[in-house]
Design an enzyme around this catalytic site. Sequence first.
Site, PDB file in Angstrom:
ATOM      1  N   VAL A 117       0.835  -1.200   0.000  1.00  0.00           N
ATOM      2  CA  VAL A 117       0.000   0.000   0.000  1.00  0.00           C
ATOM      3  C   VAL A 117       0.871   1.252   0.000  1.00  0.00           C
ATOM      4  O   VAL A 117       2.039   1.217   0.379  1.00  0.00           O
ATOM      5  CB  VAL A 117      -0.951   0.024   1.214  1.00  0.00           C
ATOM      6  CG1 VAL A 117      -1.872  -1.188   1.190  1.00  0.00           C
ATOM      7  CG2 VAL A 117      -0.171   0.076   2.526  1.00  0.00           C
ATOM      8  N   LEU A 166       7.661  -1.477  -7.599  1.00  0.00           N
ATOM      9  CA  LEU A 166       7.105  -0.122  -7.667  1.00  0.00           C
ATOM     10  C   LEU A 166       6.990   0.508  -6.286  1.00  0.00           C
ATOM     11  O   LEU A 166       7.213   1.713  -6.124  1.00  0.00           O
ATOM     12  CB  LEU A 166       5.738  -0.150  -8.359  1.00  0.00           C
ATOM     13  CG  LEU A 166       5.786  -0.426  -9.859  1.00  0.00           C
ATOM     14  CD1 LEU A 166       4.383  -0.721 -10.390  1.00  0.00           C
ATOM     15  CD2 LEU A 166       6.393   0.749 -10.615  1.00  0.00           C
ATOM     16  N   LYS A 167       6.664  -0.293  -5.283  1.00  0.00           N
ATOM     17  CA  LYS A 167       6.485   0.268  -3.940  1.00  0.00           C
ATOM     18  C   LYS A 167       7.785   0.795  -3.360  1.00  0.00           C
ATOM     19  O   LYS A 167       7.820   1.875  -2.750  1.00  0.00           O
ATOM     20  CB  LYS A 167       5.872  -0.778  -3.005  1.00  0.00           C
ATOM     21  CG  LYS A 167       5.702  -0.287  -1.562  1.00  0.00           C
ATOM     22  CD  LYS A 167       4.820   0.952  -1.480  1.00  0.00           C
ATOM     23  CE  LYS A 167       4.979   1.700  -0.173  1.00  0.00           C
ATOM     24  NZ  LYS A 167       4.578   0.948   1.009  1.00  0.00           N
ATOM     25  N   VAL A 168       8.893   0.060  -3.512  1.00  0.00           N
ATOM     26  CA  VAL A 168      10.146   0.582  -2.964  1.00  0.00           C
ATOM     27  C   VAL A 168      10.571   1.838  -3.711  1.00  0.00           C
ATOM     28  O   VAL A 168      11.196   2.732  -3.131  1.00  0.00           O
ATOM     29  CB  VAL A 168      11.272  -0.476  -2.941  1.00  0.00           C
ATOM     30  CG1 VAL A 168      10.879  -1.651  -2.069  1.00  0.00           C
ATOM     31  CG2 VAL A 168      11.660  -0.945  -4.324  1.00  0.00           C
ATOM     32  N   THR A 170       8.439   4.153  -4.860  1.00  0.00           N
ATOM     33  CA  THR A 170       7.654   5.268  -4.322  1.00  0.00           C
ATOM     34  C   THR A 170       8.148   5.676  -2.939  1.00  0.00           C
ATOM     35  O   THR A 170       8.179   6.870  -2.612  1.00  0.00           O
ATOM     36  CB  THR A 170       6.157   4.930  -4.270  1.00  0.00           C
ATOM     37  OG1 THR A 170       5.925   3.850  -3.361  1.00  0.00           O
ATOM     38  CG2 THR A 170       5.620   4.558  -5.637  1.00  0.00           C
TER      39      THR A 170
END
Length: 314
Positions: A117, A166-168, A170
């Site tokens: 998330v 993608l989360k790391v 962001t």
Amino acid sequence: MKIGFIGLGNVGGKLAGSLLRNGADLVVHDLDPAAVRGFEGRGAAAADGPAQMMQACDAVITCLPSPAACDAVVQQMLPHAGPGKIWMEMSTTDAGEVQRLGAAMIATGAAAVDCPVSGGCHRADTGNISIYAGCDRATFERILPLLTIMGRRVLHTGDLGSASVLKVMTNYLATANLMTLCEALTVMKAAGMDLATTYEAIAISSGTSFVHETESQLILSGSRDVNFTLDLVQKDVGLFQKLADQHAIPLEISPMMIDILSDAQARYGVRAQSDRLIERFEEATGLSITAPGFPTELIDDEPEERGAEVCARR
């Protein structure tokens, strides 16, 4: 579906709360008995551990502080996984590790998803956070009703592991933004600018950002309590650096960020709140980077709404 949720910490507890608040058939587990009792008091069931949870539930969600913790939990669940079962990893973790564990889960006939998330603990609390999901399309469509309870915007990112990549990224960008905001606010204070005016000047400009509109308020109020600690930030930036190293990208800013985070942990403690980065500048300059009128905690005042899939441009 009967949903299991393992990990009721700062983020996990809020995501699980959204499921429970919206009528999900929920089973929970955490190493903190008080957290489990709190959910039981609101109508959730409790499991003795990951193995029992995988046996009893259709989908099991994990939201844990480290890849090692996730591995330990998955190893307990694997003997009880199989066709019809789904493992959903909502932690921010290493893409290679989630692919490794996901492959083991898929080998049993179960499905695996990485679905971290983004958007802050205050938005996780209201079901308005954003969620990435890496898995095959059929699995994504099966879990989408669950994801749209926990999040406002849901993006199918591609294969298993893509969401974690993608989360790391962001979190790396958010941390870089936090560090530049600390520098900018300190320089403006030294230049004699009113910090409340400075906040609004940034907010209406090309320099604004989600981090400014949230974390700058906590810096200026003096609370510096964003519900995200330096060790977690260091982990996420380290994962981004690892990804760059794997692809032989000679990053310049990331190594400096890692050094800054290490220095902050040495000064304030490994588990100190990440917004305490501003205190490095307060100590160096003798300035107080605070202003009256700013909140000491973030509250999401948007009404809770059922989420929807966000589709990438093609």
